[in-house]
Design a protein around this motif. Structure first.
Motif, PDB file in Angstrom:
ATOM      1  N   PRO A 166       0.808  -1.338   0.104  1.00 21.53           N
ATOM      2  CA  PRO A 166       0.092  -0.042  -0.070  1.00 21.53           C
ATOM      3  C   PRO A 166       1.044   1.134  -0.045  1.00 21.53           C
ATOM      4  O   PRO A 166       0.389   2.375  -0.389  1.00 21.53           O
ATOM      5  N   GLY A 167       1.957   1.027   0.379  1.00 23.48           N
ATOM      6  CA  GLY A 167       2.938   2.426   0.541  1.00 23.48           C
ATOM      7  C   GLY A 167       2.709   2.990   1.731  1.00 23.48           C
ATOM      8  O   GLY A 167       1.871   2.569   2.752  1.00 23.48           O
ATOM      9  N   PHE A 168       3.633   4.103   2.081  1.00 21.57           N
ATOM     10  CA  PHE A 168       3.416   4.756   3.556  1.00 21.57           C
ATOM     11  C   PHE A 168       3.927   5.883   3.594  1.00 21.57           C
ATOM     12  O   PHE A 168       4.557   6.397   2.450  1.00 21.57           O
ATOM     13  N   ASP A 169       3.404   6.558   4.764  1.00 20.76           N
ATOM     14  CA  ASP A 169       3.690   8.196   4.528  1.00 20.76           C
ATOM     15  C   ASP A 169       5.145   8.271   5.435  1.00 20.76           C
ATOM     16  O   ASP A 169       5.330   7.545   6.704  1.00 20.76           O
ATOM     17  N   PRO A 170       6.311   8.736   4.677  1.00 21.35           N
ATOM     18  CA  PRO A 170       7.454   8.553   5.339  1.00 21.35           C
ATOM     19  C   PRO A 170       7.657   9.402   6.516  1.00 21.35           C
ATOM     20  O   PRO A 170       8.765   9.139   7.452  1.00 21.35           O
ATOM     21  N   HIS A 171       6.820  10.363   6.744  1.00 21.87           N
ATOM     22  CA  HIS A 171       6.938  11.143   8.050  1.00 21.87           C
ATOM     23  C   HIS A 171       5.975  10.606   9.071  1.00 21.87           C
ATOM     24  O   HIS A 171       6.070  11.201  10.241  1.00 21.87           O
ATOM     25  N   ARG A 172       5.164   9.542   9.034  1.00 18.54           N
ATOM     26  CA  ARG A 172       4.634   8.955  10.082  1.00 18.54           C
ATOM     27  C   ARG A 172       4.905   7.136   9.814  1.00 18.54           C
ATOM     28  O   ARG A 172       4.022   6.676   9.859  1.00 18.54           O
ATOM     29  N   LEU A 173       6.354   7.065  10.240  1.00 26.38           N
ATOM     30  CA  LEU A 173       6.550   5.654  10.389  1.00 26.38           C
ATOM     31  C   LEU A 173       6.148   4.771  11.608  1.00 26.38           C
ATOM     32  O   LEU A 173       6.230   3.616  11.623  1.00 26.38           O
ATOM     33  N   ASP A 174       5.391   5.656  12.637  1.00 23.81           N
ATOM     34  CA  ASP A 174       4.913   4.988  13.766  1.00 23.81           C
ATOM     35  C   ASP A 174       3.277   4.685  13.331  1.00 23.81           C
ATOM     36  O   ASP A 174       2.768   4.086  14.212  1.00 23.81           O
ATOM     37  N   GLU A 175       2.850   5.029  12.315  1.00 30.68           N
ATOM     38  CA  GLU A 175       1.473   4.655  11.897  1.00 30.68           C
ATOM     39  C   GLU A 175       1.310   3.127  12.234  1.00 30.68           C
ATOM     40  O   GLU A 175       2.330   2.305  11.696  1.00 30.68           O
ATOM     41  N   PRO A 176       0.199   2.286  12.786  1.00 31.29           N
ATOM     42  CA  PRO A 176       0.315   1.100  13.018  1.00 31.29           C
ATOM     43  C   PRO A 176       0.413   0.199  11.607  1.00 31.29           C
ATOM     44  O   PRO A 176       1.014  -0.753  11.571  1.00 31.29           O
ATOM     45  N   THR A 220       2.026   1.074   8.858  1.00 28.81           N
ATOM     46  CA  THR A 220       3.347   1.168   8.341  1.00 28.81           C
ATOM     47  C   THR A 220       4.067   0.296   9.438  1.00 28.81           C
ATOM     48  O   THR A 220       5.143  -0.621   8.701  1.00 28.81           O
ATOM     49  N   VAL A 221       3.839   0.032  10.514  1.00 27.51           N
ATOM     50  CA  VAL A 221       4.747  -0.542  11.479  1.00 27.51           C
ATOM     51  C   VAL A 221       4.472  -2.187  11.148  1.00 27.51           C
ATOM     52  O   VAL A 221       5.543  -2.964  10.867  1.00 27.51           O
ATOM     53  N   ARG A 222       3.179  -2.300  10.866  1.00 27.79           N
ATOM     54  CA  ARG A 222       2.932  -3.833  10.248  1.00 27.79           C
ATOM     55  C   ARG A 222       3.782  -4.231   8.940  1.00 27.79           C
ATOM     56  O   ARG A 222       4.157  -5.233   8.813  1.00 27.79           O
ATOM     57  N   LEU A 223       3.554  -3.087   8.010  1.00 25.64           N
ATOM     58  CA  LEU A 223       4.229  -3.361   6.711  1.00 25.64           C
ATOM     59  C   LEU A 223       5.705  -3.632   7.099  1.00 25.64           C
ATOM     60  O   LEU A 223       6.325  -4.771   6.475  1.00 25.64           O
ATOM     61  N   VAL A 224       6.523  -2.824   7.941  1.00 19.05           N
ATOM     62  CA  VAL A 224       7.897  -3.103   8.027  1.00 19.05           C
ATOM     63  C   VAL A 224       8.259  -4.492   8.606  1.00 19.05           C
ATOM     64  O   VAL A 224       9.280  -5.069   8.150  1.00 19.05           O
ATOM     65  N   ASP A 225       7.553  -4.810   9.770  1.00 22.29           N
ATOM     66  CA  ASP A 225       7.496  -5.940  10.484  1.00 22.29           C
ATOM     67  C   ASP A 225       7.404  -7.201   9.408  1.00 22.29           C
ATOM     68  O   ASP A 225       8.053  -8.385   9.483  1.00 22.29           O
ATOM     69  N   GLU A 226       6.440  -7.264   8.352  1.00 18.64           N
ATOM     70  CA  GLU A 226       6.078  -8.024   7.535  1.00 18.64           C
ATOM     71  C   GLU A 226       7.301  -8.243   6.435  1.00 18.64           C
ATOM     72  O   GLU A 226       7.839  -9.387   6.145  1.00 18.64           O
ATOM     73  N   LEU A 227       7.951  -7.208   6.080  1.00 16.67           N
ATOM     74  CA  LEU A 227       8.921  -7.256   5.054  1.00 16.67           C
ATOM     75  C   LEU A 227      10.142  -7.646   5.640  1.00 16.67           C
ATOM     76  O   LEU A 227      10.782  -8.370   5.104  1.00 16.67           O
ATOM     77  N   PHE A 228      10.268  -7.417   6.890  1.00 15.94           N
ATOM     78  CA  PHE A 228      11.552  -7.970   7.652  1.00 15.94           C
ATOM     79  C   PHE A 228      11.378  -9.424   7.900  1.00 15.94           C
ATOM     80  O   PHE A 228      12.246 -10.142   8.183  1.00 15.94           O
ATOM     81  N   ALA A 229      10.156  -9.626   8.333  1.00 13.20           N
ATOM     82  CA  ALA A 229      10.067 -11.227   8.444  1.00 13.20           C
ATOM     83  C   ALA A 229      10.188 -12.067   7.280  1.00 13.20           C
ATOM     84  O   ALA A 229      10.726 -13.197   7.324  1.00 13.20           O
ATOM     85  N   GLU A 230       9.753 -11.622   6.017  1.00 15.15           N
ATOM     86  CA  GLU A 230      10.080 -12.041   4.631  1.00 15.15           C
ATOM     87  C   GLU A 230      11.553 -12.218   4.492  1.00 15.15           C
ATOM     88  O   GLU A 230      12.099 -13.336   4.091  1.00 15.15           O
TER      89      GLU A 230
END
Lengths: 402, 450
Positions: A149-159, A161-171
């Motif tokens: 979905p993409g993310f707002d680079p200024h709001r990396l603590d959005e839930p 975005t956090v979920r996306l980052v966690d998934e990307l690193f899990a993969e």
């Protein structure tokens, strides 16, 4: 003199890390499309007995925005595949480690494993690998296999975005895991060429990895025999806890981005804690601080160079890593200072190529040698040897009898 | 000027053509082996070096096949490294479209084309093979009927990406501070059945724009795909008559795509054995055949026709009395079967074995893989030239039986004779592979066959 253990790497990208580098570089603006550009930089880095060079890459065009293309026409755009570049310069270098960047988000772990293993074969044991994640919707659209979905680079603590980052690193964790198992899937002595039985290999020394995960399943074994280093070093660029954990679990080298010596010490503590949390049993991560560098003969000249670059770009350049502006001697002070704070070395990002790399090699390296901090010559051996990493045990090798 | 011959060198592969038991056989992995073959080919002014690809190790009787060379390096990585030790030689890699995505492969090939100064080539293959798919994200299953659809759309998409940067997109005007013109350099959008992608390609236009496209399939779909999309065909027609028929058929398909007969080169894969006399060459050929067909390999090749476990049979004994079981699950995985009609083949082989009093191994030696050109250098040069001048081929992909020295003798002894005949270059006259092959500069995007 004690054996110096400082590690120095150079990060290569385009004509340098400053967005206006192409305006001031003494090289042709399209030089990064040519092999001789890369072999020239590699030769220079090797003259400075650097441990390794990294090559940046991404599955999207360069951009000043972290979330997609920016449509700018005033900065260098266009980039070649990093693994291809690393392989192309392998035959003309002899000692330096070659560490290309690849995405693990939209790519096949099997291809990545065989590509890096092959880079290790063609370079005689000098391959490394920097896996990264691809988090933008722009990159996802280049593949059309899934929506990000993409993310707002200024709001990396959005839930979300956090979920996306966690998934990307899990993969990414699964991807590195698979790559490493495939590297081990041939034991070193698998090729037997036994004419009496007509067998080329001993198939008992080849192994199915049978990996099953959420994003992919990979059967194995690899198509490429075990690389000369066994496990080429894996490097991770990490700015925060999720990536520290990824590095602690999967990597040999972590590139970190402290702003000063104090923060360097804090990050080292955090990385070591992540290693404990990950239950890491192998050698500790080699922690290299990323640092942009704008170098010149005097602090004033260096400041002037940086101002000129910033003027050309109409903005004061900032980046994810700190940027040092000054003389090689002052940089040597900083290196010594941060080294005392606990970092094992540095990955320097030259603001302008080849200019700042030349200064690193001709002025910084001699200054560090004078202080007994850096090697005078290559000892010979693999990239793992250079980094002081022990020979890895193949996880399929039968345990030696007690 | 007589028709000029195209010559390419195939790095020895992982079937029993490659002899590993010979004392002169070197590593199939060490980069030095690749350097040796590439430099030999370049010394002989060859057009290109060719690498095959494997994405899963072959299996027979449910186990990893261990009688032939096993394992090879990653194609693209070796080719990029070889670009660093050669200056003119084309660099062709086999790369499967089933287990890759166009964005990634197109940028790898465009990168190779830049880094080699315009010498990249891609042998397009597809697989419908779920066995190989077990190593990949997509799982690999692709309906057979979709294979060429995917391949054609993949190539089409790659071409769109390769053309996405206009020739003058990089202006790099330092004074004006303008690197790109226009702002959307690299923009693309492809909406098709196989690929629905859009965005920006990262690699500016490469020296050849389109790396040379090779194709190896022989089915009617394969021929049509080649006619629409390929620059060269790696064919397998070894005899003069078969070659001429294939040549006529394929070249006749070009007009409907608006292409000249000369724009698709036909290059069969061939083997060769040289000797000082015809008799010596025949003797060497037979010796090589015995090396290629070890007792164990003879049984295995027989199993590929009979499609059942024959491990209990004596390699020097008679053929099985029972017929093959072609309808059972294939005992061989990761590789196409040896023959299309096993029952007919088995009966023919049995008759031949009885007539000539041959055991299994000698029969296999007799019926499989005879070398294409056997004789004195003079004879081989004449035969090859005849093949090309009578339109059975435009040139050859030579498959040596030894790594890495298997091409040395050909380059030393046959190439000069071809040069004397005026049918092969004495110096490279171009720099890109397209120029070597006499292909037009990148051609416009093709019309995909319906």
């Amino acid at each position: 003199m004690s054996d110096p253990t400082l590690h120095l790497a150079v990060a290569l990208d385009g004509l340098g890390w400053h967005p206006a580098a192409w305006r001031l570089s003494c090289a042709e603006p399209t030089a990064p499309l040519h092999a001789h550009w890369w072999s020239g930089l590699a030769a220079e880095a090797e003259r400075g007995t650097l441990d390794l060079l990294t090559i940046e890459d991404s599955l999207a065009l360069q951009s000043s925005r972290p979330d997609g293309p920016d449509g700018r026409t005033d900065q260098l755009r266009g980039r070649l595949d990093a693994v291809q570049i690393a392989a192309r310069i392998a035959p003309s270098t002899r000692h330096i480690g070659l560490v290309p960047t690849t995405s693990v988000t939209h790519t096949e772990p099997f291809h990545l494993s065989t590509a890096v293993a092959t880079l290790d074969h063609v370079s005689g044991g000098r391959a490394g690998w920097r896996p990264r994640v691809s988090g933008t919707s722009a990159e996802a659209r280049h593949f059309g296999r899934r929506d990000i979905p993409g993310f707002d680079p200024h709001r990396l603590d959005e839930p979300a975005t956090v979920r996306l980052v966690d998934e990307l690193f899990a993969e990414a964790t699964d991807a590195v895991e698979v790559v490493r198992w495939l590297w081990d899937s041939w034991q070193d002595d698998a090729v037997i060429r036994d004419v009496a039985t007509g067998r080329f290999i001993d198939r008992d020394r080849l192994h199915y990895i049978d990996f099953t995960g959420r994003w992919f399943s990979v059967k194995g074994p690899s198509i490429v025999p075990r690389p000369p280093q066994g496990q080429p070093p894996v490097a991770v660029l990490a700015h925060a806890a999720t990536a520290y954990a990824f590095a602690a679990g999967q990597a040999d080298i972590v590139f970190v981005t402290p702003a000063d010596a104090g923060q360097a010490a804090e990050i080292v503590t955090e990385v070591r804690a992540a290693e404990v949390a990950a239950g890491r049993t192998g050698p500790p991560l080699r922690i290299l601080a990323d640092l942009g560098v704008v170098l010149d003969e005097t602090p004033t000249l260096a400041r002037r160079r940086r101002d000129r670059l910033d003027d050309l770009d109409d903005t004061e350049h900032a980046s994810d890593a700190a940027i040092f502006t000054g003389t090689p001697a002052l940089l040597a002070d900083l290196v010594a200072d941060w080294h005392r704070a606990g970092v094992d070395g540095f990955r320097l990002r030259p603001a302008v190529l080849p200019d700042d790399l030349t200064t690193i090699v001709r002025a910084l390296v001699p200054a560090l040698r004078d202080r007994g901090l850096f090697r005078h010559r290559y000892p010979g051996g693999t990239l793992r040897d250079l980094l002081g990493l022990p020979e890895p045990v193949n996880r399929y090798a039968a345990p030696s009898p007690a | 000027m007589p028709k000029q011959i195209i010559l390419a060198a195939h790095f020895p592969g992982v079937n029993n053509t490659t002899v590993w038991s010979d004392p002169a056989s070197g590593s199939q992995i060490d980069f030095a082996s690749f350097v040796h073959l590439a430099r030999t080919a370049e010394r002989g002014k060859f057009d290109f070096l060719f690498l095959a690809e494997g994405l899963r190790l072959r299996e027979q009787r449910g186990q990893i096949h261990d009688l032939d060379v096993v394992g090879r390096p990653d194609t693209l990585t070796v080719l990029a490294a070889l670009a660093g030790v050669t200056t003119h030689l084309g660099l062709a890699g086999t790369l499967n479209t089933t287990f890759r995505e166009p964005y990634e492969l197109a940028r790898q090939l465009a990168s190779l084309d830049h880094l080699s100064g315009g010498r990249a080539a891609w042998n397009v293959v597809t697989s419908s093979d779920a066995f190989t798919g077990e190593n990949f994200r997509r799982g690999g299953y692709l309906d057979r009927s979709l294979r060429y659809q995917r391949a054609a759309e993949f190539v089409q998409t790659a071409r769109e990406l390769w053309e996405s940067w206009a020739p003058d997109a990089v202006v790099a005007d330092r004074a004006a501070g303008r690197y790109l013109d226009p702002a959307d350099a690299g923009a693309f959008a492809h909406h098709g059945d196989q690929f629905d992608i859009a965005g920006h390609f990262t690699v500016p236009r490469s020296p050849q724009v389109h790396p040379v496209i090779l194709q190896a399939g022989d089915s009617p779909e394969g021929r049509e795909f080649a006619a629409s999309s390929a620059d060269a065909i790696f064919s397998r027609h070894g005899t003069l008559e078969d070659g001429q028929q294939f040549y006529r058929d394929v070249k006749s398909r070009l007009a409907r795509y608006g292409r000249e007969p000369d724009h698709l080169k036909i290059i069969p894969g061939v083997t060769f054995v040289l000797g000082d006399t015809a008799a010596e060459a025949q003797e060497r050929a037979h010796h090589i055949r015995r090396q290629q067909v070890s007792p164990q390999t003879a049984i295995l090749l027989l199993e590929q026709v009979w499609n059942r476990d024959l491990s209990g049979y004596d390699p020097d004994g008679p053929l099985p009395a029972e017929d093959p079981r072609p309808d059972d699950d294939s005992i061989i995985k990761g590789r196409t079967r040896l023959t299309d009609d096993p029952i007919v083949t088995a009966r023919r082989w049995r008759a031949l074995a009885e007539a000539k009093k041959l055991g299994i191994r000698d029969l296999i030696i007799e019926v499989t893989g005879r070398q294409s050109f056997i004789g004195t250098p003079q004879h081989v040069a004449e035969s090859m030239d005849h093949f090309v001048q009578t339109d059975a081929a435009d040139g050859f992909i030579l498959v040596p039986h030894l790594t890495p020295g298997g091409l040395d003798e050909f380059v030393d002894r046959v190439v000069p004779l071809l040069q004397d005949r005026g049918v092969f270059r004495t110096e490279y006259t171009g720099t890109t592979l397209r120029e070597h092959l006499g292909l037009p500069a990148a051609r416009p995007l093709p019309v995909v066959a319906a």
